[in-house]
Design a protein around this motif. Structure first.
Motif, mmCIF file in Angstrom:
data_model
loop_
_atom_site.group_PDB
_atom_site.id
_atom_site.type_symbol
_atom_site.label_atom_id
_atom_site.label_comp_id
_atom_site.label_asym_id
_atom_site.label_seq_id
_atom_site.Cartn_x
_atom_site.Cartn_y
_atom_site.Cartn_z
ATOM 1 N N LEU A 1 0.824 -1.207 0.000
ATOM 2 C CA LEU A 1 0.000 0.000 0.000
ATOM 3 C C LEU A 1 0.861 1.262 0.000
ATOM 4 O O LEU A 1 1.920 1.315 0.633
ATOM 5 N N LYS A 2 0.381 2.278 -0.701
ATOM 6 C CA LYS A 2 1.091 3.549 -0.774
ATOM 7 C C LYS A 2 0.722 4.434 0.414
ATOM 8 O O LYS A 2 -0.456 4.540 0.769
ATOM 9 N N ALA B 1 0.059 7.939 1.991
ATOM 10 C CA ALA B 1 -0.333 9.285 1.574
ATOM 11 C C ALA B 1 -0.124 10.238 2.754
ATOM 12 O O ALA B 1 -0.841 10.144 3.756
ATOM 13 N N THR C 1 -1.514 8.053 5.760
ATOM 14 C CA THR C 1 -2.621 7.100 5.666
ATOM 15 C C THR C 1 -2.374 6.130 4.521
ATOM 16 O O THR C 1 -1.890 6.531 3.457
ATOM 17 N N ARG C 2 -2.707 4.869 4.761
ATOM 18 C CA ARG C 2 -2.671 3.852 3.703
ATOM 19 C C ARG C 2 -4.077 3.297 3.527
ATOM 20 O O ARG C 2 -4.664 2.806 4.479
ATOM 21 N N GLN C 3 -4.592 3.383 2.321
ATOM 22 C CA GLN C 3 -5.930 2.879 2.035
ATOM 23 C C GLN C 3 -5.883 1.388 1.737
ATOM 24 O O GLN C 3 -5.119 0.929 0.890
ATOM 25 N N SER D 1 -4.494 0.727 -2.588
ATOM 26 C CA SER D 1 -4.414 2.181 -2.695
ATOM 27 C C SER D 1 -5.080 2.669 -3.972
ATOM 28 O O SER D 1 -4.859 2.119 -5.053
ATOM 29 N N LYS E 1 -5.097 9.561 -5.458
ATOM 30 C CA LYS E 1 -5.382 10.623 -4.507
ATOM 31 C C LYS E 1 -6.569 11.461 -5.002
ATOM 32 O O LYS E 1 -6.622 11.856 -6.158
ATOM 33 N N ARG F 1 -14.730 3.781 2.960
ATOM 34 C CA ARG F 1 -13.264 3.677 2.863
ATOM 35 C C ARG F 1 -12.715 3.018 4.126
ATOM 36 O O ARG F 1 -13.170 3.317 5.233
ATOM 37 N N SER G 1 -8.973 2.294 5.996
ATOM 38 C CA SER G 1 -7.581 2.723 5.922
ATOM 39 C C SER G 1 -6.887 2.525 7.263
ATOM 40 O O SER G 1 -7.525 2.364 8.304
#
Length: 206
Positions: free
Chosen positions: A9-10, A12, A21-23, A36, A39, A46, A48
């Motif tokens: 996960l990316k 943000a 935060t990682r979604q 992820s 943006k 959601r 996260s």
């Protein structure tokens, strides 16, 4: 069986520099994004995981209902519309994104698991449970199961293999910390030792 790997996960960064935060997953109507997203993508729900490094106010989210759970760290003091709530690890807490909310970190930086749903469209729920090797936990459609601590494996349910004409379920897959198993009609099963967060996203009309 779909598994969301936390390591993929990316992160943000927050605009205020207070954390990242990682979604894990998000949905808009009937469309679902695993992992992820881009943006600024719109969503009706959601899930996260946030790393919170600094105390401060929450961004307002009008029309959004939230469920927050501390998953690493000891304590957060959450002030919602002037009322302070001391939240310990693994205690779920529901509040409105419309509320004036801020957090202080009396025991230092922490991580939290967030479920956010658009009011009138979806409802979100979070349950923390202890895993068992002897009694696998099924993950049904509309659910996500996140390994919070310990060692666990995920496997397709035995009856899923039979439905597909097979005789045995697939080999178990080892989960890492914060990996998520996506629920389905086939209800994959998780077994092991540790703690699991089971998150449910239900249509508001149900």
């Amino acid at each position: 069986m779909d598994i969301i790997r936390y390591a993929d996960l990316k992160a943000a960064p927050w605009a205020n520099g207070g954390g990242v935060t990682r979604q894990l997953a998000a949905g808009l109507g009937t469309a679902v994004t695993l992992g992820s997203g881009a943006k600024g993508d719109a969503w009706d729900w959601r899930i996260s995981i946030a790393e919170v490094a600094k105390a401060g106010p929450f961004s307002p989210l009008p029309g959004i209902d939230r469920v927050l759970t501390i998953i690493d760290g000891d304590l957060v003091a959450l002030t919602v519309d002037g009322v302070e709530h001391a939240l310990e690890k693994y205690r779920t807490f529901k509040f409105s994104g419309d509320s004036d909310t801020s957090a202080s970190l009396p025991t230092g930086a922490l991580m939290d698991l967030n479920v956010m749903t658009r009011r009138g469209a979806f409802k979100g729920y979070a349950t923390i449970l202890e895993l068992s090797k002897k009694r696998p936990h099924p993950v049904f459609a509309g659910q996500f199961a996140v390994l919070l601590q310990g060692q666990a494996t995920a496997a397709p349910a035995a009856d899923a293999a039979a439905d597909d004409g097979g005789s045995e379920p697939g080999a178990p897959v080892t989960l890492g910390r914060y990996d998520a198993v996506v629920g389905s009609e086939a209800a994959p099963e998780i077994s092991g030792r540790g703690f699991l967060a089971v998150l449910s996203i239900d249509p508001a009309g149900d």
